[in-house]
Design a protein around this motif. Structure first.
Motif, PDB file in Angstrom:
ATOM      1  N   SER A   9     -10.512 -20.938  44.609  1.00  0.00           N
ATOM      2  CA  SER A   9     -10.399 -20.588  46.506  1.00  0.00           C
ATOM      3  C   SER A   9      -9.734 -19.193  46.756  1.00  0.00           C
ATOM      4  O   SER A   9     -10.069 -18.772  48.002  1.00  0.00           O
ATOM      5  CB  SER A   9      -9.424 -21.907  46.699  1.00  0.00           C
ATOM      6  OG  SER A   9      -8.402 -21.869  46.083  1.00  0.00           O
ATOM      7  N   GLU A  10      -9.275 -18.575  45.738  1.00  0.00           N
ATOM      8  CA  GLU A  10      -8.436 -17.167  46.222  1.00  0.00           C
ATOM      9  C   GLU A  10      -9.231 -16.047  45.578  1.00  0.00           C
ATOM     10  O   GLU A  10      -9.623 -15.676  44.119  1.00  0.00           O
ATOM     11  CB  GLU A  10      -7.116 -17.301  45.636  1.00  0.00           C
ATOM     12  CG  GLU A  10      -6.520 -18.883  46.645  1.00  0.00           C
ATOM     13  CD  GLU A  10      -6.721 -18.300  47.953  1.00  0.00           C
ATOM     14  OE1 GLU A  10      -6.394 -16.919  48.348  1.00  0.00           O
ATOM     15  OE2 GLU A  10      -6.648 -19.712  48.231  1.00  0.00           O
ATOM     16  N   HIS A  11      -8.175 -14.745  46.384  1.00  0.00           N
ATOM     17  CA  HIS A  11      -9.602 -13.569  45.096  1.00  0.00           C
ATOM     18  C   HIS A  11      -8.687 -13.179  43.890  1.00  0.00           C
ATOM     19  O   HIS A  11      -8.932 -12.591  43.200  1.00  0.00           O
ATOM     20  CB  HIS A  11      -8.928 -12.395  46.651  1.00  0.00           C
ATOM     21  CG  HIS A  11      -9.789 -11.099  45.892  1.00  0.00           C
ATOM     22  ND1 HIS A  11     -10.388 -10.921  46.108  1.00  0.00           N
ATOM     23  CD2 HIS A  11      -8.850 -10.459  45.701  1.00  0.00           C
ATOM     24  CE1 HIS A  11     -10.786  -9.242  45.638  1.00  0.00           C
ATOM     25  NE2 HIS A  11      -9.896  -8.547  45.059  1.00  0.00           N
ATOM     26  N   LEU A  12      -7.770 -14.037  43.548  1.00  0.00           N
ATOM     27  CA  LEU A  12      -6.500 -13.349  43.013  1.00  0.00           C
ATOM     28  C   LEU A  12      -5.926 -14.852  42.380  1.00  0.00           C
ATOM     29  O   LEU A  12      -5.202 -15.246  43.529  1.00  0.00           O
ATOM     30  CB  LEU A  12      -5.307 -12.280  43.056  1.00  0.00           C
ATOM     31  CG  LEU A  12      -4.665 -12.184  41.575  1.00  0.00           C
ATOM     32  CD1 LEU A  12      -5.559 -11.772  40.501  1.00  0.00           C
ATOM     33  CD2 LEU A  12      -3.865 -10.860  41.775  1.00  0.00           C
ATOM     34  N   GLU A  13      -6.206 -15.808  41.665  1.00  0.00           N
ATOM     35  CA  GLU A  13      -5.610 -17.000  40.775  1.00  0.00           C
ATOM     36  C   GLU A  13      -6.177 -17.012  39.782  1.00  0.00           C
ATOM     37  O   GLU A  13      -6.655 -16.696  39.191  1.00  0.00           O
ATOM     38  CB  GLU A  13      -7.394 -17.383  41.905  1.00  0.00           C
ATOM     39  CG  GLU A  13      -6.262 -19.647  42.020  1.00  0.00           C
ATOM     40  CD  GLU A  13      -7.469 -20.018  42.067  1.00  0.00           C
ATOM     41  OE1 GLU A  13      -7.293 -21.823  42.010  1.00  0.00           O
ATOM     42  OE2 GLU A  13      -8.176 -19.584  43.711  1.00  0.00           O
ATOM     43  N   THR A  45      -6.208 -15.881  29.471  1.00  0.00           N
ATOM     44  CA  THR A  45      -4.923 -16.390  28.500  1.00  0.00           C
ATOM     45  C   THR A  45      -4.149 -17.111  27.763  1.00  0.00           C
ATOM     46  O   THR A  45      -5.022 -18.671  28.739  1.00  0.00           O
ATOM     47  CB  THR A  45      -4.179 -14.853  29.415  1.00  0.00           C
ATOM     48  OG1 THR A  45      -2.767 -14.501  28.506  1.00  0.00           O
ATOM     49  CG2 THR A  45      -3.550 -16.100  31.056  1.00  0.00           C
ATOM     50  N   VAL A  46      -3.232 -17.305  28.045  1.00  0.00           N
ATOM     51  CA  VAL A  46      -2.654 -18.848  27.401  1.00  0.00           C
ATOM     52  C   VAL A  46      -1.158 -18.216  27.791  1.00  0.00           C
ATOM     53  O   VAL A  46      -0.032 -16.875  27.334  1.00  0.00           O
ATOM     54  CB  VAL A  46      -2.758 -18.627  26.063  1.00  0.00           C
ATOM     55  CG1 VAL A  46      -1.994 -19.620  25.082  1.00  0.00           C
ATOM     56  CG2 VAL A  46      -3.762 -18.953  25.466  1.00  0.00           C
ATOM     57  N   ASN A  47      -0.106 -18.882  28.254  1.00  0.00           N
ATOM     58  CA  ASN A  47       0.625 -18.845  29.508  1.00  0.00           C
ATOM     59  C   ASN A  47       1.587 -20.439  29.772  1.00  0.00           C
ATOM     60  O   ASN A  47       0.709 -21.487  29.068  1.00  0.00           O
ATOM     61  CB  ASN A  47       0.992 -17.924  29.797  1.00  0.00           C
ATOM     62  CG  ASN A  47       1.594 -16.990  29.957  1.00  0.00           C
ATOM     63  OD1 ASN A  47       3.393 -17.895  29.743  1.00  0.00           O
ATOM     64  ND2 ASN A  47       2.570 -15.798  29.516  1.00  0.00           N
ATOM     65  N   GLU A  48       2.527 -20.516  30.293  1.00  0.00           N
ATOM     66  CA  GLU A  48       2.770 -21.557  30.281  1.00  0.00           C
ATOM     67  C   GLU A  48       2.300 -21.528  32.628  1.00  0.00           C
ATOM     68  O   GLU A  48       1.583 -20.464  32.985  1.00  0.00           O
ATOM     69  CB  GLU A  48       4.814 -21.513  30.973  1.00  0.00           C
ATOM     70  CG  GLU A  48       4.673 -22.402  31.552  1.00  0.00           C
ATOM     71  CD  GLU A  48       6.997 -22.210  31.479  1.00  0.00           C
ATOM     72  OE1 GLU A  48       6.511 -23.199  32.522  1.00  0.00           O
ATOM     73  OE2 GLU A  48       7.245 -21.305  31.270  1.00  0.00           O
ATOM     74  N   ALA A  49       1.985 -22.803  32.797  1.00  0.00           N
ATOM     75  CA  ALA A  49       1.209 -23.386  33.940  1.00  0.00           C
ATOM     76  C   ALA A  49       1.678 -23.709  35.199  1.00  0.00           C
ATOM     77  O   ALA A  49       1.806 -24.705  35.896  1.00  0.00           O
ATOM     78  CB  ALA A  49       0.109 -24.623  33.834  1.00  0.00           C
ATOM     79  N   GLU A  50       3.398 -23.668  34.708  1.00  0.00           N
ATOM     80  CA  GLU A  50       4.216 -23.483  35.969  1.00  0.00           C
ATOM     81  C   GLU A  50       4.058 -22.599  37.481  1.00  0.00           C
ATOM     82  O   GLU A  50       3.146 -21.385  37.528  1.00  0.00           O
ATOM     83  CB  GLU A  50       5.324 -23.357  35.594  1.00  0.00           C
ATOM     84  CG  GLU A  50       6.958 -23.616  36.856  1.00  0.00           C
ATOM     85  CD  GLU A  50       6.862 -22.893  38.072  1.00  0.00           C
ATOM     86  OE1 GLU A  50       7.345 -23.067  38.951  1.00  0.00           O
ATOM     87  OE2 GLU A  50       7.050 -21.222  37.279  1.00  0.00           O
ATOM     88  N   SER A  51       3.921 -22.973  38.705  1.00  0.00           N
ATOM     89  CA  SER A  51       3.049 -22.932  39.680  1.00  0.00           C
ATOM     90  C   SER A  51       4.035 -22.004  39.978  1.00  0.00           C
ATOM     91  O   SER A  51       3.309 -20.501  40.693  1.00  0.00           O
ATOM     92  CB  SER A  51       3.575 -23.636  40.491  1.00  0.00           C
ATOM     93  OG  SER A  51       4.414 -24.283  40.755  1.00  0.00           O
ATOM     94  N   LEU A  54       2.467 -18.607  37.341  1.00  0.00           N
ATOM     95  CA  LEU A  54       1.098 -18.798  37.662  1.00  0.00           C
ATOM     96  C   LEU A  54       0.801 -17.920  39.402  1.00  0.00           C
ATOM     97  O   LEU A  54       0.462 -17.166  39.231  1.00  0.00           O
ATOM     98  CB  LEU A  54       0.226 -19.901  38.444  1.00  0.00           C
ATOM     99  CG  LEU A  54       0.508 -20.632  36.999  1.00  0.00           C
ATOM    100  CD1 LEU A  54      -0.338 -21.568  37.515  1.00  0.00           C
ATOM    101  CD2 LEU A  54      -0.177 -20.175  35.478  1.00  0.00           C
ATOM    102  N   GLY A  55       2.171 -18.054  40.375  1.00  0.00           N
ATOM    103  CA  GLY A  55       2.312 -16.579  41.290  1.00  0.00           C
ATOM    104  C   GLY A  55       2.749 -15.751  41.176  1.00  0.00           C
ATOM    105  O   GLY A  55       2.069 -14.217  41.523  1.00  0.00           O
TER     106      GLY A  55
END
Length: 127
Positions: A9-13, A45-51, A54-55
């Motif tokens: 839903s965003e340009h960069l997400e 990629t693989v990394n932590e999905a903490e909000s 991500l931002g």
């Protein structure tokens, strides 16, 4: 080859797609699986999905690659998206045990959208 569509839903997400990928793995899969995004303006990629992280990843890519001033922008005004996607890369390979990605405690499979909003196709190739 199993595929899944993921809408952004965003340009960069940055979006956690671990559940979508897991759903495509055979229940008895053991080995590795490659997750590949079939687009030139998105990455995996693989990394932590903490909000907040991500931002932070989105902010870092935005800070590393300026939005304008690129020659390719004369064609379709998205050169920044191509460059950001190249930095992330189009695929990851993860270990799989009993049909589940064998990731670390804080690891998730992440789709990095660089030219959204769009619907992206991910291929999942268990080996």
């Amino acid at each position: 080859m199993p595929t899944v569509s993921v809408s952004t839903s965003e340009h960069l997400e940055v979006r956690d797609v671990t559940e979508e990928v897991t759903a495509l793995l055979p229940e008895d899969a053991d080995g590795v699986a490659t997750v590949f995004v079939r687009h030139t303006t998105a990455g995996v990629t693989v990394n932590e999905a903490e909000s907040r992280l991500l931002g932070d990843l989105s902010d870092a890519l935005d800070g590393l690659v300026p939005d304008d001033g690129w020659a390719h922008d004369e064609i379709d005004d998205n050169a920044d998206s191509h460059v950001r996607a190249m930095l992330v890369g189009p695929s990851v390979t993860v270990p799989v045990s009993d049909g589940q990605p064998d990731l670390g405690a804080w690891q998730s499979i992440l789709l990095v959208e660089c030219d959204g909003p769009r619907t992206r196709t991910l291929q999942v190739c268990p080996h």
